[in-house]
Design an enzyme around this catalytic site. Structure first.
Site, PDB file in Angstrom:
ATOM      1  CB  SER B 116      29.301   5.160 -49.155  1.00 32.31           C
ATOM      2  OG  SER B 116      28.618   5.766 -48.084  1.00 32.31           O
ATOM      3  CE  LYS B 153      32.111   2.446 -45.669  1.00 31.30           C
ATOM      4  NZ  LYS B 153      32.403   2.091 -47.061  1.00 31.30           N
TER       5      LYS B 153
END
Lengths: 195, 195
Positions: B116, B153
């Site tokens: 990610s 994130k």
DNA sequence: TTGACAATAGAACGAACGTTCTATTAGGAT
DNA sequence: ATCCTAATAGAACGTTCGTTCTATTGTCAA
């Protein structure tokens, strides 16, 4: 500025001492750390800390460095779920120094500039650990001199011919004609976020 | 298996001792390291090493750990040219532990799985240092729980609303409706090439 | 072989270490 | 106020540290 003495503050102060001096304090030095005037009081506290398992002695009787001072808990992988603090205690701990540096004498650290290895996740500003004097294998990231300039490349050797490739499409592959000027092999990448 | 004694071998053996024991050896212990039977011989060698600048004592008279054993020379940026060994000596040295870990007690290490944050140069298999209990700023890489799973994130907060974005187009941005379950802030990334 | 010098062994020594002991102080409960 | 316990101070002690000294061994050149 006198802070209340507790197991935690004592642990933290000893930890700080080790971080700065790279050795455990003597009992005399601990009198200052604890704010007491007698070594016997230090002995009292050390005994208490050892009973709690915070402090330990090695086989020679010397105080071991606190686990927390140089070692960090290594927890599982992200997607395996986030471990609770209790679980953390049971995991391994690692020392970054020992983990990253296998051959201290032949290694050095280099600050990266340029984006030639951006596809490998090596960005400008990162630090890389370079180990000198090792034979590179195919796929290794190496530090090499190209056109009089030092840069990082993927190393590939096929049939006696050497190919140096970037992890960035901007830079074409290089096939050095003469001998390759090799600075070393990249053994680790380190990035610290500014704070 | 008796190796010839020299300044280099002595230096290396002391270095190894420190790496394993996290303290400098006593003179008695050095008799074994040097393969001699008398402390006076150790004293002789230590004096020689100190004259060479290889060994040092701290303000209390204790032997300091060898620079090479935990500190690495930090040389300049790649494109500034590759420094010669002589130049290296004049540069700074850094300890990775001290450099990377500012708050040992509230930090831990996590092994990354998933891609990610690949665009940020954080790849599967990398280690990240996570610091708990700090307020994230816009642009920070954080560890957060999304749909019951922990992932990394980019953190952004605009007008009271929080947006979590990946550094990978495969994953869409997330706007958590309720409270954000924050694991910590990524303060460093570490990658070691297998060897 | 001899001589000169460097390296080593072993003993002796003062200093500092960690430990132990007794005495004193501080704090809380009754 | 009195008692009880925990925490501290300070002195004393044995051990081990690093240092210094002298004597012995090893090495190389003359």
């Amino acid at each position: 500025m006198k802070e209340k003495r507790s197991l935690e503050t004592v642990e933290r102060r000893i930890s700080e001492f080790f971080l700065h001096n790279r050795r455990m304090p003597t009992y005399s030095e601990m009198t200052d750390l604890l704010g007491v005037r007698s070594k016997s009081v230090v002995h009292f506290w050390v005994k208490k800390l050892m009973a709690k398992g915070v402090l330990e002695r090695d086989s020679k009787g010397f105080l071991k460095p606190l686990r927390r001072s140089l070692l960090l808990p290594l927890v599982g992988e992200i997607q395996a779920g986030f471990p609770s603090p209790v679980e953390e205690e049971l995991r391994d701990v690692i020392s970054l120094d020992e983990y990253l540096i296998t051959r201290p004498v032949s290694s050095f650290i280099l600050k990266v500039s340029g984006d030639s290895m951006i596809g490998e996740g090596i960005k400008p500003g990162d630090l890389v650990i370079v180990e000198k004097g090792r034979e590179p294998k195919n796929g290794d990231v190496i530090l090499a001199q190209v056109d009089g300039e030092w840069t990082m490349k993927y190393f590939t050797k096929r049939g006696g011919r050497i190919i140096l490739e970037s992890a960035n499409e901007k830079y074409p592959p290089i096939r050095p004609k003469e001998e390759l000027r090799l600075g070393g092999i990249i053994t680790a990448v380190i990035r610290k976020y500014h704070r």
